[in-house]
Design a protein around this motif. Structure first.
Motif, PDB file in Angstrom:
ATOM      1  N   ALA A  57      -3.763 116.676   2.442  1.00  0.00           N
ATOM      2  CA  ALA A  57      -4.844 116.015   1.699  1.00  0.00           C
ATOM      3  C   ALA A  57      -5.609 115.035   2.586  1.00  0.00           C
ATOM      4  CB  ALA A  57      -4.261 115.293   0.480  1.00  0.00           C
TER       5      ALA A  57
ATOM      6  N   ILE B 234      -0.013 111.597  -6.696  1.00  0.00           N
ATOM      7  CA  ILE B 234       1.097 112.327  -7.328  1.00  0.00           C
ATOM      8  C   ILE B 234       2.226 112.548  -6.335  1.00  0.00           C
ATOM      9  CG2 ILE B 234       1.764 114.579  -8.270  1.00  0.00           C
ATOM     10  CD1 ILE B 234      -0.978 114.667  -9.633  1.00  0.00           C
ATOM     11  N   VAL B 235       1.859 112.894  -5.088  1.00  0.00           N
ATOM     12  CA  VAL B 235       2.871 113.091  -4.062  1.00  0.00           C
ATOM     13  C   VAL B 235       3.603 111.799  -3.770  1.00  0.00           C
ATOM     14  CG1 VAL B 235       3.230 113.657  -1.628  1.00  0.00           C
ATOM     15  CG2 VAL B 235       1.716 115.065  -3.018  1.00  0.00           C
TER      16      VAL B 235
ATOM     17  N   LEU C 176      -8.454 115.038  -4.483  1.00  0.00           N
ATOM     18  CA  LEU C 176      -7.485 114.842  -3.407  1.00  0.00           C
ATOM     19  C   LEU C 176      -6.746 113.519  -3.575  1.00  0.00           C
ATOM     20  CD1 LEU C 176      -9.467 116.127  -0.284  1.00  0.00           C
ATOM     21  CD2 LEU C 176      -7.520 117.211  -1.396  1.00  0.00           C
TER      22      LEU C 176
ATOM     23  N   LEU D 243      -4.040 114.097  -6.077  1.00  0.00           N
ATOM     24  CA  LEU D 243      -2.940 114.828  -5.455  1.00  0.00           C
ATOM     25  C   LEU D 243      -2.115 113.912  -4.566  1.00  0.00           C
ATOM     26  CD1 LEU D 243      -1.464 117.477  -4.724  1.00  0.00           C
ATOM     27  CD2 LEU D 243      -3.201 117.868  -2.967  1.00  0.00           C
TER      28      LEU D 243
ATOM     29  N   LEU E 289       1.986 118.133   1.884  1.00  0.00           N
ATOM     30  CA  LEU E 289       0.892 117.991   0.923  1.00  0.00           C
ATOM     31  C   LEU E 289       0.081 116.724   1.204  1.00  0.00           C
ATOM     32  CD1 LEU E 289       2.387 119.051  -2.544  1.00  0.00           C
ATOM     33  CD2 LEU E 289       0.647 120.238  -1.207  1.00  0.00           C
TER      34      LEU E 289
ATOM     35  N   ARG F 182       6.482 117.717   0.340  1.00  0.00           N
ATOM     36  CA  ARG F 182       5.618 116.649  -0.168  1.00  0.00           C
ATOM     37  C   ARG F 182       4.872 115.955   0.973  1.00  0.00           C
ATOM     38  NH1 ARG F 182       8.818 113.863  -5.238  1.00  0.00           N
ATOM     39  NH2 ARG F 182       9.341 115.811  -6.290  1.00  0.00           N
TER      40      ARG F 182
END
Length: 369
Positions: free
Chosen positions: A49, A118-119, A112, A115, A45, A42
């Motif tokens: 991003a 969400i992370v 992005l 994303l 990620l 995570r």
């Protein structure tokens, strides 16, 4: 006219605290990552991003204004803008001015941002929903499992039985292990098997394993008195199931049969016989060991006859690379040494010894005189 009956499920599914207790006992195999790997993934990620967004902003630096000054965006400015944009802080000091930069913000930076968020909140959501997901998964499994195999006890005997079933092509999720120790259930989960933690002498634990809908039950506990109590309970729950039980002392075999076991295997004496056979007849002992090991060259299997075998003699099958030990017609077993069957009929089954892919047979070395 009689009122219509409301349809009710044949499975009474628990809810509330009872469901939480059920989830604590039933453990289904999963492919979840470890906590460190999950955090690193995570974090990667999130950093990815940020770097992608910063790279885009830096590439189009001439299309961004910093406090009204157009252009001159540095890497620090780009990272700053990416951070406040993806985190939805948005101070407004750096803004896109050109149409191309605004389009990039719409179609690239915004996804992005999703994303990134969400992370950030993913861990919290996962913690909050894990219990619900496990309850749903356990309930779904209990609704679907039927005609499965329950293995009670996961010591050496239980693990060997599970491996034999898996090598024979039995689907892992159609095998349920019941054991007291959490470590044994975790090992069963690593093999892809479902597990129930608890004392199998208790009826509610066997119900957690859906024993009442099981087709086969293997009792592989370490104590004969425990095996008797487990067999009695399992037979009461599953009157039509095939129950195979291991017994340490052959003198207790009859008690297990009276308790409801279909077959009883005297484990200690069988091992003793095999050890003595290996000393008296080394080749015969090695062949017996080969037959008992599903991963080696020979195996004993029970199978239906094929279309090509219909109407031929069992002796003709011997010439095709299999040795027929018995023919099963109806409920009667016709052994090779007493059989009067000359022609195979539709519905017959064979018990044969056949070769499987594996190591070739090696004769045991003779001791030097």
């Amino acid at each position: 006219m009689a009122p219509k009956r409301q349809r009710t499920s044949s499975l009474d599914l628990p809810s509330g605290p009872e469901a939480e207790a059920l989830v604590a006992r039933i453990k289904l195999p999963s492919k979840s990552w470890g906590p460190i790997r999950n955090i690193l993934f995570r974090l990667a990620l999130a950093v990815g991003a940020l770097l992608i967004a910063a790279g885009i902003v830096y590439t189009e630096g001439d299309c961004y204004a910093d406090r009204g000054d157009l252009g001159g965006i540095t890497w620090i400015d780009a990272l700053y803008y990416a951070t406040v944009s993806l985190s939805t802080t948005g101070y407004g000091d750096i803004v896109p001015v050109c149409e191309s930069a605004r389009l990039v913000n719409i179609f690239v930076i915004t996804p992005l941002r999703f994303l990134f968020l969400i992370v950030l909140v993913g861990t919290t959501i996962e913690v909050l929903t894990r219990k619900t997901r496990e309850e749903l998964r356990t309930t779904r499994w209990r609704q679907r499992v039927h005609d499965h195999t329950v293995i009670i006890g996961f010591g050496v005997k239980g693990r060997s039985a599970a491996r034999m079933l898996l090598d024979s092509g039995v689907p892992p999720l159609s095998i349920v292990v019941v054991a007291r120790e959490r470590s044994e259930i975790e090992e069963a989960n690593r093999m892809g098997l479902a597990g129930v933690i608890g004392d199998a002498r208790r009826e509610d634990i066997l119900r957690d394993a859906a024993t009442e809908r099981a087709a086969k039950v293997i009792v592989a506990t370490d104590e004969d008195d425990t095996s008797v109590l487990v067999t009695l309970t399992a037979r009461r729950l599953a009157p039509k199931a095939e129950i195979v039980a291991a017994v340490r002392e052959a003198a207790n075999a009859q008690i297990l049969r009276q308790s409801g076991a279909t077959s009883v295997i005297p484990s200690a004496e069988s091992v003793g016989h095999l050890m003595a056979l290996s000393l008296i007849s080394p080749v015969a002992g090695t062949l017996m060991e080969d037959l008992l090991d599903s991963g080696r060259g020979l195996e004993v299997v029970q199978r239906d006859i094929t279309k090509d075998e219909l109407g031929i003699s069992p002796t003709e099958i011997d010439s095709r690379g299999e040795i027929v030990l018995a023919v099963i017609r109806g409920d009667v077993v016709h052994r090779f040494d007493t059989s009067d069957i000359r022609i195979l009929q539709k519905g017959d089954q064979l018990v044969v010894i056949r070769h499987t892919e594996g190591s070739e047979y090696t004769a045991p070395a003779r001791p030097e005189s």
